[in-house]
Design a protein around this motif. Structure first.
Motif, short mmCIF file in Angstrom:
data_model
loop_
_atom_site.label_atom_id
_atom_site.label_comp_id
_atom_site.label_asym_id
_atom_site.label_seq_id
_atom_site.Cartn_x
_atom_site.Cartn_y
_atom_site.Cartn_z
N SER A 65 -1.53 4.57 -6.54
CA SER A 65 -0.17 4.43 -5.99
C SER A 65 -0.10 3.12 -5.21
CB SER A 65 0.10 5.60 -5.03
OG SER A 65 -0.77 5.50 -3.92
N PRO A 66 1.11 2.69 -4.79
CA PRO A 66 1.18 1.55 -3.87
C PRO A 66 0.29 1.77 -2.63
CG PRO A 66 3.34 1.95 -4.77
CD PRO A 66 2.46 3.09 -5.27
N PHE A 67 0.30 2.96 -2.06
CA PHE A 67 -0.57 3.28 -0.92
C PHE A 67 -2.03 3.02 -1.26
CE2 PHE A 67 -3.17 6.29 1.49
CZ PHE A 67 -2.68 6.20 2.77
N ASP A 68 -2.46 3.49 -2.43
CA ASP A 68 -3.86 3.27 -2.86
C ASP A 68 -4.15 1.78 -3.04
OD1 ASP A 68 -4.32 6.05 -3.04
OD2 ASP A 68 -3.64 6.11 -5.13
N ASN A 69 -3.18 1.04 -3.57
CA ASN A 69 -3.40 -0.40 -3.75
C ASN A 69 -3.69 -1.09 -2.42
OD1 ASN A 69 -2.78 -1.96 -6.51
ND2 ASN A 69 -1.66 -0.01 -6.53
N ILE A 70 -2.95 -0.74 -1.38
CA ILE A 70 -3.19 -1.38 -0.08
C ILE A 70 -4.56 -0.96 0.45
CG2 ILE A 70 -2.29 -1.87 2.23
CD1 ILE A 70 -0.48 -2.72 -0.18
N GLY A 71 -4.89 0.31 0.27
CA GLY A 71 -6.22 0.77 0.69
C GLY A 71 -7.33 0.01 -0.04
#
Lengths: 203, 203
Positions: free
Chosen positions: B64-70
């Motif tokens: 997800s976008p959240f995972d990408n930032i992580g």
């Protein structure tokens, strides 16, 4: 790291929080929120970035970052809002004008990327101001127009496509920039899939 | 429109200004300029965007976008700069630690996207501060380390891959967001290639 100020908030696993792709329902406010972000996103990525990053392409007849911004400006002037107006008017002829994907080439000869970024931001802000002034109802979002290639489409589908089109061009700009370093990453190519996306560019 | 304040500047056609893909030479200053833009680009696209946009994926086991930032945070903490240090030290063992692509899953459970965006910006700024302090020479950029999967790589290739990796994840975030509206665009799918990129996700 990892113990940020919000780490005490209710926890959910990634699995529980991950949504399936493609099932998000259109909601005008959420769609407009994404449309409003595009000029700022592209300015962060491109303002004053220099000619080499701005003008690189994926090969003949593909868009550079500069071309992408020109194409988005064309969308503001000739595509999304004019088509929304045709749908809302519900006149006798509801067929959209075809979208000239190369209008920007002659229009922007001699322009700078920074001036295009400014112009895009201005046009987008004005279009979103008008869109908000319409105070669209669910019933209006169901109204139809006629796409010259795709047939009957609703205003909801048009506005959804506008959002996806924006995001597609943000992805394209990033991909085109990435590819400029294809030779410089040496053996890293297979670990960097963005370098081999669109080997035969489709947009 | 089209007659912006810069329209009187020297004109060149798109053909003359378009560069071929993949031939841009690495230059530290230009590479760092792009690395410095990534946190702002992702904040413009994602800050306060809401859970539905933040948590959508392209399907099981995709980011997800959240995972990408992580994942980008993991890169700041465990990948790019630690590997650059191994190369610069030219010690006996120059083999990099493998990059754990799923470190972020446990690390960021319960975090908010906004806090990750802030953390990424802070880590990136600090890494670029350190990178600048090294005042790298062309000779240092030619030094080699050992990638666990790819073999010998130079510092120049590592820094180029860092830039490409950033741009790839910006493209991925935009693509993943776009795909959430796949059902809502109706007949527009064939005109929006971002919706059918990575039908079998590779990253």
């Amino acid at each position: 790291m990892g113990a940020g100020p919000d780490s005490a908030r209710p926890t959910a696993t990634d699995d529980a929080q991950s949504l399936t792709a493609g099932n998000m329902e259109f909601a005008l406010e959420r769609a407009v929120d994404v449309l409003a972000r595009t000029p700022g996103t592209l300015r962060a990525l491109l303002l004053d970035v220099g000619e080499e990053w701005a003008r690189g392409t994926e090969g003949p007849d593909t868009f550079s970052p500069f071309d992408n911004i020109g194409h988005l400006i064309d969308g503001e002037e000739t595509d999304w809002m004019p088509r929304a107006r045709i749908i809302l008017a519900q006149g006798k002829n509801r067929t959209f004008e075809p979208y000239d994907r190369f209008r920007h080439r002659a229009r922007n000869a001699g322009r700078t990327l920074d001036s295009l970024l400014d112009e895009f931001a201005r046009l987008r802000a004005e279009n979103l101001r008008v869109l908000a002034s319409w105070q669209l109802t669910e019933k209006q979002l169901d109204l139809r127009g006629e796409h010259p290639g795709l047939g009957a489409v609703t205003l909801r589908q048009l506005l959804s496509a506008w959002v996806v089109h924006d995001l597609g061009h943000i992805a394209q700009v990033a991909r085109v920039m990435a590819k400029q370093y294809r030779a410089e990453v040496g053996p890293w190519v297979p670990y960097l899939p963005v370098l081999t996306d669109h080997e035969v560019p489709r947009s």
